[in-house]
Design a protein around this motif. Structure first.
Motif, PDB file in Angstrom:
ATOM      1  N   VAL A   1       0.850  -1.189   0.000  1.00 56.60           N
ATOM      2  CA  VAL A   1       0.000   0.000   0.000  1.00 56.60           C
ATOM      3  C   VAL A   1       0.886   1.240   0.000  1.00 56.60           C
ATOM      4  O   VAL A   1       1.694   1.441   0.908  1.00 56.60           O
ATOM      5  CB  VAL A   1      -0.927   0.026   1.229  1.00 56.60           C
ATOM      6  N   LEU A   2       0.758   2.055  -1.028  1.00 57.61           N
ATOM      7  CA  LEU A   2       1.429   3.352  -1.129  1.00 57.61           C
ATOM      8  C   LEU A   2       0.365   4.418  -0.965  1.00 57.61           C
ATOM      9  O   LEU A   2      -0.555   4.521  -1.779  1.00 57.61           O
ATOM     10  CB  LEU A   2       2.130   3.494  -2.480  1.00 57.61           C
ATOM     11  N   ARG A   3       0.477   5.242   0.077  1.00 59.43           N
ATOM     12  CA  ARG A   3      -0.570   6.218   0.381  1.00 59.43           C
ATOM     13  C   ARG A   3      -0.285   7.554  -0.299  1.00 59.43           C
ATOM     14  O   ARG A   3       0.856   7.983  -0.411  1.00 59.43           O
ATOM     15  CB  ARG A   3      -0.690   6.401   1.896  1.00 59.43           C
ATOM     16  N   GLY A   4      -1.384   8.197  -0.709  1.00 61.91           N
ATOM     17  CA  GLY A   4      -1.264   9.506  -1.323  1.00 61.91           C
ATOM     18  C   GLY A   4      -1.182   9.435  -2.831  1.00 61.91           C
ATOM     19  O   GLY A   4      -1.111   8.364  -3.438  1.00 61.91           O
ATOM     20  N   PRO A   5      -1.204  10.592  -3.514  1.00 61.54           N
ATOM     21  CA  PRO A   5      -1.172  10.647  -4.975  1.00 61.54           C
ATOM     22  C   PRO A   5       0.051   9.947  -5.553  1.00 61.54           C
ATOM     23  O   PRO A   5       1.163  10.085  -5.037  1.00 61.54           O
ATOM     24  CB  PRO A   5      -1.135  12.152  -5.261  1.00 61.54           C
ATOM     25  N   ALA A   6      -0.151   9.209  -6.654  1.00 54.70           N
ATOM     26  CA  ALA A   6       0.954   8.442  -7.232  1.00 54.70           C
ATOM     27  C   ALA A   6       0.864   8.357  -8.744  1.00 54.70           C
ATOM     28  O   ALA A   6       1.293   7.371  -9.340  1.00 54.70           O
ATOM     29  CB  ALA A   6       0.994   7.038  -6.627  1.00 54.70           C
ATOM     30  N   SER A   7       0.312   9.367  -9.391  1.00 58.96           N
ATOM     31  CA  SER A   7       0.229   9.346 -10.852  1.00 58.96           C
ATOM     32  C   SER A   7       1.597   9.344 -11.507  1.00 58.96           C
ATOM     33  O   SER A   7       1.748   8.880 -12.634  1.00 58.96           O
ATOM     34  CB  SER A   7      -0.585  10.548 -11.343  1.00 58.96           C
ATOM     35  N   VAL A   8       2.611   9.861 -10.827  1.00 57.47           N
ATOM     36  CA  VAL A   8       3.953   9.887 -11.397  1.00 57.47           C
ATOM     37  C   VAL A   8       4.477   8.479 -11.647  1.00 57.47           C
ATOM     38  O   VAL A   8       5.346   8.266 -12.493  1.00 57.47           O
ATOM     39  CB  VAL A   8       4.916  10.677 -10.485  1.00 57.47           C
ATOM     40  N   LEU A   9       3.935   7.493 -10.941  1.00 53.50           N
ATOM     41  CA  LEU A   9       4.354   6.113 -11.124  1.00 53.50           C
ATOM     42  C   LEU A   9       3.422   5.330 -12.045  1.00 53.50           C
ATOM     43  O   LEU A   9       3.877   4.496 -12.822  1.00 53.50           O
ATOM     44  CB  LEU A   9       4.432   5.405  -9.770  1.00 53.50           C
ATOM     45  N   TYR A  10       2.103   5.605 -11.946  1.00 57.30           N
ATOM     46  CA  TYR A  10       1.155   4.723 -12.619  1.00 57.30           C
ATOM     47  C   TYR A  10       0.099   5.435 -13.461  1.00 57.30           C
ATOM     48  O   TYR A  10      -0.794   4.794 -14.001  1.00 57.30           O
ATOM     49  CB  TYR A  10       0.462   3.843 -11.574  1.00 57.30           C
ATOM     50  N   GLY A  11       0.160   6.756 -13.568  1.00 60.49           N
ATOM     51  CA  GLY A  11      -0.785   7.452 -14.410  1.00 60.49           C
ATOM     52  C   GLY A  11      -2.034   7.878 -13.679  1.00 60.49           C
ATOM     53  O   GLY A  11      -2.101   7.875 -12.444  1.00 60.49           O
TER      54      GLY A  11
END
Length: 729
Positions: free
Chosen positions: A142-152
């Motif tokens: 589980v990675l919390r918070g915004p993560a579009s930089v990794l997965y769009g």
């Protein structure tokens, strides 16, 4: 584990030329040496790498973000049978979702989470994710918070990665599980793995889950899941990994218990509180108003291939291709609304999904030096294509239709699904056939450079181009529309990690994300003109372990803002605009402590403030300051395990406290907070681990999610029992 060693020390003088005898041998007893291992259940695993939080091989301690790994051992100890059960023990996560979207959870004030399977994003997760058994998975990250930089696009609240059990020729495995539970529930599973030939390995897992929630009529899950993998070392540092998965679920759907006026209820409960005085009547807590022949099923085939190799001592090249085909059918009466004096008004819904998904990622990683500094670097690109076709039929809500579908509150004759075409023949949108083609092209890069012995700078960039083509055939309006749109989105991440000591780390980061204003698969022509909503997060945190990792803890402070949310024009409520804004800020704490060799304690606490900063709805009504639906602002978990010295017997306790939440933007209906506890006792009788478990030991009546925002809520199972045997052969 204690190891005793006896060393013989021979002291001898040189023999004389006349054959003098050597000195007698003297023996010395060495003191016992104690070696202790750390189990996954005793640790936050700060030294473990996370493939979800970064493609650079960073450990949890090295990552400037809040990351949690839920291992298979933890899943088994907590008795988590499904994804939702496993994730509800993670810091700050809560929820459960409707039968149409069973793993819908809240994190950091948002329900916009992205789901990955072995690192590959699930296409359209909000309306396509399914209930799954945890047996087939090695761990959940589980990675919390915004993560579009990794997965769009799509990840504001966080990312959840379900990692299947993979081949390992060095660790052959034969394991099985069987359990029996309340109301005839059972699970059966088997897993095999080991070496294949001189350079290969294999892994096969199959699980069958037939869970009946007998506390609610005709409610349960039937899941068949097969996962498999082959791995080959092709020489010259080249490795090939193959995987084939099959999932079929056929679930008995329960969509919620209706709220009734307090004047009607003879057994009112405290499950909800409303402004208009409605309650959940315990007399209805077992009732399911869905049709007898309801359908809530899916069949999914997945094939993946990953080829990786070291092309120079510093550079590694990887390519992964994934193909997924899914068919789903929903045929239900989903809505149940109280109708005075003693009836329930229902609807009918028929939806099919025919989905095909193709994904390919190519990336290269570098580990070496940059300007004299230690550096890890990754660059790559992705292309994906989704073809989504859906037939959608909804009852029209007219007086005659409502009367035809209405049933008694008590002992309802729910009947079979009514196929009379007149029930759906009026009203735009009630009989449609839709198609969606979504093509995405992405480029990304990530870097971690160690500027000093103590400070590491981590950054990332990503660009996504999303092309959407939609068609909508409305049979009631005799119309056909075809339209499309293109989104271009840039995402960034910048963070730093500072090692105060070898075991204490301080971090800070900025990251952002993008999400569609509505599902790309169901995007309307009117909404397609609006850009993606944009989120940004600021986060600081601390990670520490001491006393030889007997105690570990982490803390995170964050603030998230989501802008460009669809709203209504403040001066003209008939006009839709995208000036809405939603935000949250909060703190999360997690800890794990091996207090003694017998006692382990762990837990987490999340507290947040979530609100609509700007939002106007139909009629010009402002929702500013209200809490978004399905977002509890307080969630806490405590886990305790105790192992006896004299016997292979272990006791386990888990306690969850979830604060109140609301079912709609107006905050008219409040699902009240609840506290639940599970207990278990496990006995090791080689080769089996026998466990007796009681879930919801206090028999608490509570709700976990909305069924329909203004009419019903989803009640959780009451007290149940389970006896299981886990075999390691």
């Amino acid at each position: 584990m204690k190891i005793k060693a006896r060393a013989a020390v021979a002291v001898a003088t040189a023999a004389t030329l006349h054959g003098a005898l050597a000195q007698p041998v003297q023996e010395t007893q060495l003191r016992p040496v104690e070696v202790q291992g750390v189990r996954d259940t005793d640790s936050l695993r700060l030294e473990a790498p996370s493939s979800t939080a970064s493609r650079l091989g960073l450990t949890l301690r090295e990552t400037p973000a809040s990351v949690e790994i839920i291992s298979q051992e933890v899943i088994q100890q907590r008795g988590a049978r499904t994804f939702s059960e496993a994730l509800r023990g993670a810091a700050g996560l809560s929820g459960g979702g409707t039968p149409a979207s069973p793993t819908t959870l809240s994190s950091r004030g948002f329900t916009n989470l992205m789901y990955l399977y072995d690192g590959t994003r699930s296409s359209g997760a909000g309306i396509t994710n399914r209930v799954q058994d945890t047996w087939n998975y090695e761990r959940i990250e589980v990675l919390r918070g915004p993560a579009s930089v990794l997965y769009g696009e799509g990840a504001v609240g966080g990312v959840v990665n379900f990692v299947t059990k993979r081949p390992d020729r060095d660790n052959p495995s034969r394991e099985a599980l069987f359990s029996l539970g309340s109301y005839g529930s059972y699970r059966a599973a088997v897993g095999l793995g080991g070496a294949l030939g001189e350079t290969g390995a294999y892994r096969i897992d199959y699980s069958r889950n037939d869970t009946t929630v007998g506390t609610i009529d005709r409610n349960g899950e039937k899941i068949d899941h097969f996962t498999s993998g082959l791995s080959f070392d092709l020489g010259s540092s080249i490795k090939l990994d193959l995987a084939f998965d099959y999932l079929r679920d056929d679930n008995r759907a329960y969509w919620g218990t209706p709220l009734v006026p307090a004047s009607f209820a003879t057994q009112p409960t405290g499950v909800v509180s409303t402004l208009d005085g409605r309650v959940i009547d315990e007399r209805l807590a077992r009732s399911n108003y869905n049709v007898l022949d309801d359908e809530n099923e899916s069949e999914t085939y997945s094939l993946r291939a990953r080829l990786s190799g070291r092309i120079t001592p510093e550079w590694t090249l990887r390519n992964e291709i994934s193909v997924n085909k899914a068919d789903r059918l929903f045929r239900n009466a989903e809505t149940a609304v109280f109708f005075a004096p003693n009836m329930i008004t229902r609807d009918q819904t028929l939806i099919t999904h025919d989905q095909n998904y193709l994904f390919n990622r190519l990336d290269a990683s570098y580990t070496g030096k940059l300007g004299g500094f230690s550096n890890r670097f990754n660059i790559g690109g992705e292309v994906s294509k989704t073809d989504f076709n859906s037939v959608r039929r909804f009852s029209d809500g007219s007086a005659s239709t409502a009367a035809a579908l209405r049933v008694s509150v008590f002992n309802p004759a729910v009947g079979l699904f009514n196929n009379d075409p007149s029930l759906t023949s009026t009203g735009g949108g009630n009989r449609t056939n839709v198609t969606s083609d979504v093509k995405t092209t992405s480029f990304f890069t990530e870097d971690a450079i160690k500027l000093t012995d103590a400070f590491t700078l981590v950054g990332g960039l990503r660009h996504d181009r999303i092309d959407v083509k939609r068609s909508i055939q409305d049979l009631n309006l005799n119309s056909f529309a075809r339209f499309g749109t293109t989104y271009n989105a840039n995402s960034t991440r910048l963070g730093g990690v500072y090692d105060l000591t070898s075991e204490s780390t301080l971090y800070a980061q900025y990251t952002n994300a993008t999400i569609p204003v509505s599902s790309l698969f169901l995007l309307s022509a009117a909404n397609s003109v609006f850009p993606l909503s944009r989120g940004k997060q600021y986060e600081v945190g601390f990670k520490q372990s001491f006393d030889e990792s007997r105690f570990e803890w982490t803390a995170a402070l964050y603030q998230i803002e989501l802008t460009d949310v669809l709203s209504r024009d403040q001066n003209n409520a008939a006009v839709t605009v995208n000036n809405g804004q939603q935000s949250s800020r909060g703190v999360e704490l997690s800890a794990a402590w091996r207090a003694t060799r017998q006692l382990t304690l762990s837990g987490n606490l999340a507290a947040l403030e979530a609100k609509f900063d700007t939002l106007v709805e139909a009629g010009g009504v402002s929702r500013v300051g209200n809490v978004p639906p399905n977002v509890p602002e307080r969630v806490a978990n405590l886990f305790a395990g105790y192992r006896l010295k004299e016997l292979p017997l272990e006791f386990f306790l888990s306690v969850n406290r979830t604060g109140h939440m609301f079912t709609d933007n107006a905050n008219q209906i409040r699902i009240n907070g609840f506290t639940t506890a599970d207990v278990a006792a496990s006995y090791r009788l080689k080769p089996a681990l026998l466990t007796f478990r009681i879930r919801n030991i206090t028999d608490e009546l509570y709700a976990t999610f909305i069924g329909r925002a203004t009419s019903q809520v989803l009640l959780a199972p009451r007290r149940t029992f389970e006896l299981s045997a886990k075999f390691d052969l």
